[in-house]
Design a protein around this motif. Structure first.
Motif, PDB file in Angstrom:
ATOM      1  N   ASP A 112       0.777  -1.159  -0.164  1.00 33.32           N
ATOM      2  CA  ASP A 112      -0.070  -0.029  -0.009  1.00 33.32           C
ATOM      3  C   ASP A 112       0.633   1.356  -0.056  1.00 33.32           C
ATOM      4  O   ASP A 112       2.037   1.249   0.443  1.00 33.32           O
ATOM      5  CB  ASP A 112      -0.897   0.208   1.254  1.00 33.32           C
ATOM      6  CG  ASP A 112       0.090   0.113   2.614  1.00 33.32           C
ATOM      7  OD1 ASP A 112       0.198   1.105   3.005  1.00 33.32           O
ATOM      8  OD2 ASP A 112       0.290  -1.195   3.057  1.00 33.32           O
ATOM      9  N   SER A 113       0.507   2.497  -0.354  1.00 31.86           N
ATOM     10  CA  SER A 113       1.014   3.746  -0.597  1.00 31.86           C
ATOM     11  C   SER A 113       1.557   4.093   0.804  1.00 31.86           C
ATOM     12  O   SER A 113       2.825   4.725   0.796  1.00 31.86           O
ATOM     13  CB  SER A 113       0.164   4.844  -1.067  1.00 31.86           C
ATOM     14  OG  SER A 113      -0.982   4.858  -0.283  1.00 31.86           O
ATOM     15  N   LEU A 114       1.082   3.802   1.947  1.00 32.98           N
ATOM     16  CA  LEU A 114       1.754   4.485   3.061  1.00 32.98           C
ATOM     17  C   LEU A 114       2.961   3.696   3.447  1.00 32.98           C
ATOM     18  O   LEU A 114       4.171   4.027   3.774  1.00 32.98           O
ATOM     19  CB  LEU A 114       0.616   4.366   4.388  1.00 32.98           C
ATOM     20  CG  LEU A 114      -0.508   5.271   4.207  1.00 32.98           C
ATOM     21  CD1 LEU A 114      -1.195   5.196   5.547  1.00 32.98           C
ATOM     22  CD2 LEU A 114       0.223   6.754   4.282  1.00 32.98           C
ATOM     23  N   THR A 115       2.888   2.009   3.320  1.00 35.51           N
ATOM     24  CA  THR A 115       4.063   1.461   3.525  1.00 35.51           C
ATOM     25  C   THR A 115       5.127   1.827   2.702  1.00 35.51           C
ATOM     26  O   THR A 115       6.373   1.939   3.287  1.00 35.51           O
ATOM     27  CB  THR A 115       3.603   0.155   3.452  1.00 35.51           C
ATOM     28  OG1 THR A 115       2.628  -0.484   4.101  1.00 35.51           O
ATOM     29  CG2 THR A 115       5.041  -0.988   3.529  1.00 35.51           C
ATOM     30  N   LYS A 116       4.786   2.093   1.336  1.00 39.00           N
ATOM     31  CA  LYS A 116       5.970   2.495   0.423  1.00 39.00           C
ATOM     32  C   LYS A 116       6.423   3.890   0.925  1.00 39.00           C
ATOM     33  O   LYS A 116       7.776   4.071   0.748  1.00 39.00           O
ATOM     34  CB  LYS A 116       5.537   2.587  -1.026  1.00 39.00           C
ATOM     35  CG  LYS A 116       5.336   1.107  -1.615  1.00 39.00           C
ATOM     36  CD  LYS A 116       5.361   1.474  -3.259  1.00 39.00           C
ATOM     37  CE  LYS A 116       3.978   2.017  -3.629  1.00 39.00           C
ATOM     38  NZ  LYS A 116       3.765   1.903  -5.070  1.00 39.00           N
ATOM     39  N   LEU A 117       5.811   4.605   1.127  1.00 37.76           N
ATOM     40  CA  LEU A 117       6.093   6.116   1.629  1.00 37.76           C
ATOM     41  C   LEU A 117       7.012   5.855   2.838  1.00 37.76           C
ATOM     42  O   LEU A 117       8.119   6.724   2.971  1.00 37.76           O
ATOM     43  CB  LEU A 117       4.918   7.124   2.084  1.00 37.76           C
ATOM     44  CG  LEU A 117       5.177   8.249   2.498  1.00 37.76           C
ATOM     45  CD1 LEU A 117       6.066   9.066   1.281  1.00 37.76           C
ATOM     46  CD2 LEU A 117       3.809   9.114   2.930  1.00 37.76           C
ATOM     47  N   ALA A 118       6.682   4.965   3.809  1.00 41.67           N
ATOM     48  CA  ALA A 118       7.427   4.891   5.003  1.00 41.67           C
ATOM     49  C   ALA A 118       8.945   4.204   4.563  1.00 41.67           C
ATOM     50  O   ALA A 118       9.909   4.795   5.222  1.00 41.67           O
ATOM     51  CB  ALA A 118       6.826   3.837   5.829  1.00 41.67           C
ATOM     52  N   GLY A 119       9.069   3.502   3.736  1.00 41.69           N
ATOM     53  CA  GLY A 119      10.168   2.775   3.087  1.00 41.69           C
ATOM     54  C   GLY A 119      11.069   3.849   2.487  1.00 41.69           C
ATOM     55  O   GLY A 119      12.306   4.019   2.502  1.00 41.69           O
ATOM     56  N   GLN A 120      10.405   5.049   1.691  1.00 41.58           N
ATOM     57  CA  GLN A 120      11.035   5.935   1.034  1.00 41.58           C
ATOM     58  C   GLN A 120      11.548   6.953   1.875  1.00 41.58           C
ATOM     59  O   GLN A 120      12.777   7.382   1.960  1.00 41.58           O
ATOM     60  CB  GLN A 120      10.075   6.521   0.213  1.00 41.58           C
ATOM     61  CG  GLN A 120       9.492   5.916  -0.954  1.00 41.58           C
ATOM     62  CD  GLN A 120       8.488   6.640  -1.624  1.00 41.58           C
ATOM     63  OE1 GLN A 120       7.905   7.558  -1.407  1.00 41.58           O
ATOM     64  NE2 GLN A 120       7.656   5.532  -2.592  1.00 41.58           N
ATOM     65  N   VAL A 121      10.800   7.360   3.168  1.00 40.47           N
ATOM     66  CA  VAL A 121      11.195   8.109   4.086  1.00 40.47           C
ATOM     67  C   VAL A 121      12.513   7.671   4.875  1.00 40.47           C
ATOM     68  O   VAL A 121      13.691   8.262   5.014  1.00 40.47           O
ATOM     69  CB  VAL A 121      10.421   8.563   5.056  1.00 40.47           C
ATOM     70  CG1 VAL A 121      10.737   9.207   6.214  1.00 40.47           C
ATOM     71  CG2 VAL A 121       9.152   9.408   4.363  1.00 40.47           C
ATOM     72  N   THR A 122      12.369   6.375   5.006  1.00 43.24           N
ATOM     73  CA  THR A 122      13.635   5.570   5.628  1.00 43.24           C
ATOM     74  C   THR A 122      14.795   5.682   5.005  1.00 43.24           C
ATOM     75  O   THR A 122      15.956   5.897   5.525  1.00 43.24           O
ATOM     76  CB  THR A 122      13.192   4.149   6.097  1.00 43.24           C
ATOM     77  OG1 THR A 122      12.004   4.173   7.044  1.00 43.24           O
ATOM     78  CG2 THR A 122      14.357   3.485   6.767  1.00 43.24           C
ATOM     79  N   SER A 123      14.554   5.375   3.674  1.00 34.11           N
ATOM     80  CA  SER A 123      15.836   5.622   2.825  1.00 34.11           C
ATOM     81  C   SER A 123      16.381   6.893   2.700  1.00 34.11           C
ATOM     82  O   SER A 123      17.862   6.995   2.780  1.00 34.11           O
ATOM     83  CB  SER A 123      15.549   4.991   1.464  1.00 34.11           C
ATOM     84  OG  SER A 123      15.209   3.671   1.370  1.00 34.11           O
ATOM     85  N   ALA A 124      15.518   8.090   2.620  1.00 34.62           N
ATOM     86  CA  ALA A 124      16.033   9.267   2.530  1.00 34.62           C
ATOM     87  C   ALA A 124      16.777   9.795   3.942  1.00 34.62           C
ATOM     88  O   ALA A 124      17.788  10.222   3.881  1.00 34.62           O
ATOM     89  CB  ALA A 124      14.994  10.322   2.328  1.00 34.62           C
ATOM     90  N   GLY A 125      15.958   9.091   4.921  1.00 32.41           N
ATOM     91  CA  GLY A 125      16.736   9.452   6.365  1.00 32.41           C
ATOM     92  C   GLY A 125      18.137   8.940   6.382  1.00 32.41           C
ATOM     93  O   GLY A 125      18.903   9.419   7.223  1.00 32.41           O
TER      94      GLY A 125
END
Length: 384
Positions: A112-125
């Motif tokens: 789902d989009s929220l799970t992907k967004l969490a992964g994206q923010v983690t990678s950027a972090g």
């Protein structure tokens, strides 16, 4: 920071890019078999343009190519300085690994989009944790009447927030633009090559300062990975890069542009001599990201006006519009390549060559791109 060499390591960067390309090209066949075996397959949907099941997960091969290029660079005496004096390459290796893992899971299980967004923010972090973030940039105010502008210095929290926002936005922009065979890989190749050229130009102006090595290395490995993937992905494609590939491209472009521009040493380069030079980092970043960012912005506006989620899918992207007016898949992809190339390399050329000449060439290039884009419409008008 010490000076690694007075000679630009252009051949070394080319060798690294070619290594990334070869490793990616060779890995695609293995990844294709793996995708079929585990069920990471894209079946045709109403909004898709492909008509048969297609393996995804091509980003896994691209990440392997990036690792191959980074490994070679680590072994080369000149380019090893990029690792010795900066953690930026390590940030991309670790952050890229995380976002590819998230992408692979999405390619297989449709997260789902929220799970992907969490992964994206983690990678950027992760990029931020390794110190890869915006620190300062020039603004045309606060000069006390001297007419030279001033440097806006960001604290750690501001720089981290800006870096994460840029990375997540770029990741989603590349994800949105990945809709035709070879489109995302080609745009990634063009953007990475332009960023690498800009970084090498900065390196030349800085007299070989090793602080300018990491962005060129990041961009070179990404360009090579995209180049190695394109023969398998250009129309008719035999494999899709999937979210694992498009998100990797977005993250690495954000990392390369941040490494090149966010930490540019304004005081030691000739760019402080004129307004265009001072604005060059932001101009290059804007031009490199223009096409995918425009598509993302139009999609968000279009979907929110309809009361839908910005992440909901539709068939109104730039490439879909080019298909609607009569371009073939290949011609639509090549047209977007043309637009992206003219803008990205035009912006880089502004920082390297005579501004007046570049502006004329840029205007001609944009006019040619516009005319070619409008050919089907012009034919319709002529028939009526």
């Amino acid at each position: 920071m010490p000076d690694a060499s007075n000679v630009l390591p252009a051949r070394e960067y080319l060798l690294v890019a070619l290594t990334s390309a070869v490793v990616t090209f060779l890995l695609v066949g293995l990844v294709r078999k793996l995708a079929f075996r585990i069920g990471a397959v894209a079946y045709p949907r109403q909004r898709d343009v492909h008509v048969k099941p297609m393996p995804r997960m091509g980003g896994l091969a691209m990440y392997g190519g990036v690792l191959g290029g980074m490994l070679l660079a680590h072994q080369l005496p000149v380019l090893r300085a990029a690792f010795d004096f900066s953690d930026d390459p390590w940030a991309v290796i670790v952050g890229g690994g995380v976002i590819v893992l998230v992408g692979v899971l999405d390619d297989r299980f449709e997260l789902d989009s929220l799970t992907k967004l969490a992964g994206q923010v983690t990678s950027a972090g992760i990029l931020v944790l390794f110190g890869l973030q915006w620190l300062l940039f020039w603004v045309p105010w606060g000069d006390d009447g001297a007419g030279t502008g001033s440097l806006l210095v960001l604290d750690q929290n501001q720089g981290a927030l800006l870096t994460v926002l840029l990375a997540v936005t770029m990741v989603n922009a590349m994800n949105f633009v990945d809709g035709l065979d070879g489109l995302a890989a080609g745009i990634g190749l063009i953007a990475a090559a332009a960023t690498c050229t800009f970084s090498i130009g900065v390196l030349a102006r800085n007299g070989g300062d090793v602080g300018s090595y990491p962005p060129a290395l990041i961009a070179a490995t990404l360009a090579g990975a995209c180049l190695g993937f394109l023969p398998h992905n250009f129309n008719p494609a035999r494999i899709f890069m999937g979210d694992s590939g498009s998100m990797l491209i977005g993250l690495m472009l954000a990392a390369a542009t941040t490494s090149a521009s966010g930490k540019l040493n304004y005081s030691s380069t000739v760019v402080t001599k004129d307004l265009l030079g001072l604005l060059s980092p932001l101009v290059v970043v804007a031009a490199v990201l223009f096409v995918p960012m425009l598509d993302l912005l139009m999609a968000v506006v279009r979907r929110t006006r309809r009361g839908e989620s910005p992440f909901s899918a539709d068939k109104m992207h730039l490439h879909h519009r080019l298909l609607e007016i009569g371009h073939s898949q290949r011609r639509a992809v090549l047209l977007i390549y043309l637009w992206a190339g003219v803008l990205a390399f035009g912006a880089v050329a502004l920082t390297l060559f005579d501004v007046a000449v570049v502006m004329w060439c840029l205007a001609i290039g944009l006019l040619v791109a516009l005319l070619i884009s409008a050919i089907p419409r012009l034919r319709e008008l002529k028939r009526t």
